[in-house]
Design a protein around this motif. Structure first.
Motif, PDB file in Angstrom:
ATOM      1  N   GLY A 175      -4.294  10.457   3.696  1.00 17.83           N
ATOM      2  CA  GLY A 175      -4.689   9.222   4.351  1.00 17.83           C
ATOM      3  C   GLY A 175      -3.529   8.335   4.744  1.00 17.83           C
ATOM      4  N   VAL A 176      -2.331   8.605   4.211  1.00 18.96           N
ATOM      5  CA  VAL A 176      -1.175   7.798   4.586  1.00 18.96           C
ATOM      6  C   VAL A 176      -0.639   8.320   5.921  1.00 18.96           C
ATOM      7  CG1 VAL A 176       0.517   9.206   3.310  1.00 18.96           C
ATOM      8  CG2 VAL A 176       1.015   6.825   3.811  1.00 18.96           C
ATOM      9  N   SER A 177      -0.340   7.406   6.812  1.00 17.33           N
ATOM     10  CA  SER A 177       0.221   7.819   8.106  1.00 17.33           C
ATOM     11  C   SER A 177       1.691   8.175   7.911  1.00 17.33           C
ATOM     12  CB  SER A 177       0.083   6.703   9.137  1.00 17.33           C
ATOM     13  OG  SER A 177       1.002   5.664   8.860  1.00 17.33           O
ATOM     14  N   MET A 195       3.131   2.527  -5.002  1.00 16.69           N
ATOM     15  CA  MET A 195       2.914   3.028  -6.359  1.00 16.69           C
ATOM     16  C   MET A 195       2.414   4.464  -6.347  1.00 16.69           C
ATOM     17  SD  MET A 195       3.927   0.756  -8.486  1.00 16.69           S
ATOM     18  CE  MET A 195       3.124   0.958 -10.051  1.00 16.69           C
ATOM     19  N   ARG A 196       1.628   4.812  -5.371  1.00 19.23           N
ATOM     20  CA  ARG A 196       1.129   6.188  -5.269  1.00 19.23           C
ATOM     21  C   ARG A 196       2.288   7.161  -5.046  1.00 19.23           C
ATOM     22  NH1 ARG A 196      -3.728   8.895  -3.776  1.00 19.23           N
ATOM     23  NH2 ARG A 196      -3.239  11.091  -3.998  1.00 19.23           N
ATOM     24  N   ILE A 197       3.232   6.768  -4.217  1.00 20.15           N
ATOM     25  CA  ILE A 197       4.396   7.619  -3.966  1.00 20.15           C
ATOM     26  C   ILE A 197       5.191   7.803  -5.260  1.00 20.15           C
ATOM     27  CG2 ILE A 197       6.617   7.745  -2.769  1.00 20.15           C
ATOM     28  CD1 ILE A 197       5.123   6.313  -0.384  1.00 20.15           C
ATOM     29  N   VAL A 198       5.425   6.710  -5.969  1.00 16.72           N
ATOM     30  CA  VAL A 198       6.133   6.800  -7.246  1.00 16.72           C
ATOM     31  C   VAL A 198       5.383   7.740  -8.185  1.00 16.72           C
ATOM     32  CG1 VAL A 198       6.814   5.505  -9.314  1.00 16.72           C
ATOM     33  CG2 VAL A 198       7.244   4.547  -7.040  1.00 16.72           C
ATOM     34  N   TRP A 199       4.069   7.574  -8.251  1.00 18.67           N
ATOM     35  CA  TRP A 199       3.256   8.407  -9.143  1.00 18.67           C
ATOM     36  C   TRP A 199       3.365   9.887  -8.778  1.00 18.67           C
ATOM     37  CZ3 TRP A 199       1.598   8.058 -13.735  1.00 18.67           C
ATOM     38  CH2 TRP A 199       0.641   8.940 -14.218  1.00 18.67           C
ATOM     39  N   GLU A 200       3.305  10.198  -7.512  1.00 20.62           N
ATOM     40  CA  GLU A 200       3.359  11.598  -7.087  1.00 20.62           C
ATOM     41  C   GLU A 200       4.728  12.230  -7.340  1.00 20.62           C
ATOM     42  OE1 GLU A 200       0.823  13.326  -6.508  1.00 20.62           O
ATOM     43  OE2 GLU A 200      -0.647  11.745  -6.178  1.00 20.62           O
ATOM     44  N   LEU A 219       4.371   6.264   5.441  1.00 20.86           N
ATOM     45  CA  LEU A 219       5.026   7.044   4.401  1.00 20.86           C
ATOM     46  C   LEU A 219       6.541   6.905   4.503  1.00 20.86           C
ATOM     47  CD1 LEU A 219       5.003   9.044   2.047  1.00 20.86           C
ATOM     48  CD2 LEU A 219       4.921  10.880   3.745  1.00 20.86           C
ATOM     49  N   HIS A 220       7.075   7.082   5.688  1.00 22.80           N
ATOM     50  CA  HIS A 220       8.525   7.006   5.857  1.00 22.80           C
ATOM     51  C   HIS A 220       9.045   5.589   5.634  1.00 22.80           C
ATOM     52  CE1 HIS A 220       9.268  11.153   6.840  1.00 22.80           C
ATOM     53  NE2 HIS A 220       8.166  11.132   7.561  1.00 22.80           N
ATOM     54  N   LYS A 221       8.259   4.605   6.016  1.00 22.52           N
ATOM     55  CA  LYS A 221       8.665   3.212   5.764  1.00 22.52           C
ATOM     56  C   LYS A 221       8.721   2.935   4.267  1.00 22.52           C
ATOM     57  CE  LYS A 221       7.647  -1.560   6.864  1.00 22.52           C
ATOM     58  NZ  LYS A 221       6.806  -2.498   7.593  1.00 22.52           N
ATOM     59  N   ARG A 222       7.679   3.361   3.522  1.00 25.16           N
ATOM     60  CA  ARG A 222       7.664   3.143   2.076  1.00 25.16           C
ATOM     61  C   ARG A 222       8.790   3.915   1.392  1.00 25.16           C
ATOM     62  NH1 ARG A 222       5.480  -0.268   3.681  1.00 25.16           N
ATOM     63  NH2 ARG A 222       3.336  -0.910   3.434  1.00 25.16           N
ATOM     64  N   ARG A 263       0.826  -1.205   0.000  1.00 24.97           N
ATOM     65  CA  ARG A 263       0.000   0.000   0.000  1.00 24.97           C
ATOM     66  C   ARG A 263       0.859   1.253   0.000  1.00 24.97           C
ATOM     67  NH1 ARG A 263      -5.365   1.204   3.564  1.00 24.97           N
ATOM     68  NH2 ARG A 263      -5.980   2.954   2.284  1.00 24.97           N
ATOM     69  N   TRP A 264       0.514   2.186  -0.833  1.00 25.38           N
ATOM     70  CA  TRP A 264       1.093   3.507  -1.001  1.00 25.38           C
ATOM     71  C   TRP A 264       2.364   3.532  -1.838  1.00 25.38           C
ATOM     72  CZ3 TRP A 264      -2.326   7.016  -0.062  1.00 25.38           C
ATOM     73  CH2 TRP A 264      -3.254   6.807   0.950  1.00 25.38           C
TER      74      TRP A 264
END
Length: 85
Positions: A32-34, A10-15, A38-41, A7-8
């Motif tokens: 919505g990401v904690s 691909m969204r991070i890559v996209w952003e 976020l930091h883990k991803r 979770r998150w």
């Protein structure tokens, strides 16, 4: 490949596809990401050489991450056409 299914990720890559962003800006774009997730991803994406941390500028895609974002663009075009009619 497992990382991209988390979770998150691909969204991070996209952003990050067009510009470097701070973790605060990424959090705002990924509503919505904690902060913990976020930091883990971001750490996982850095370890996979998809994202780089820039001194004072935040995060940006590496050359490898850019090729991943480019691979996502056909899906963006498909989604736009699907939403359009």
């Amino acid at each position: 490949m497992d990382l991209l299914g988390r979770r998150w990720a691909m969204r991070i890559v996209w952003e990050l596809r067009e510009t470097a962003l701070s973790s605060r800006a990424l959090a705002a774009r990924c509503g919505g990401v904690s902060p913990t997730v976020l930091h883990k991803r971001l750490r996982e994406l850095r370890d996979a050489n998809l994202v780089e941390l820039l001194a004072g500028e935040g995060y940006e895609l590496s050359a490898r991450g850019t090729t991943l974002a480019d691979a996502m663009r056909p899906m963006e075009r498909w989604a736009a056409s699907w939403l359009g009619g």
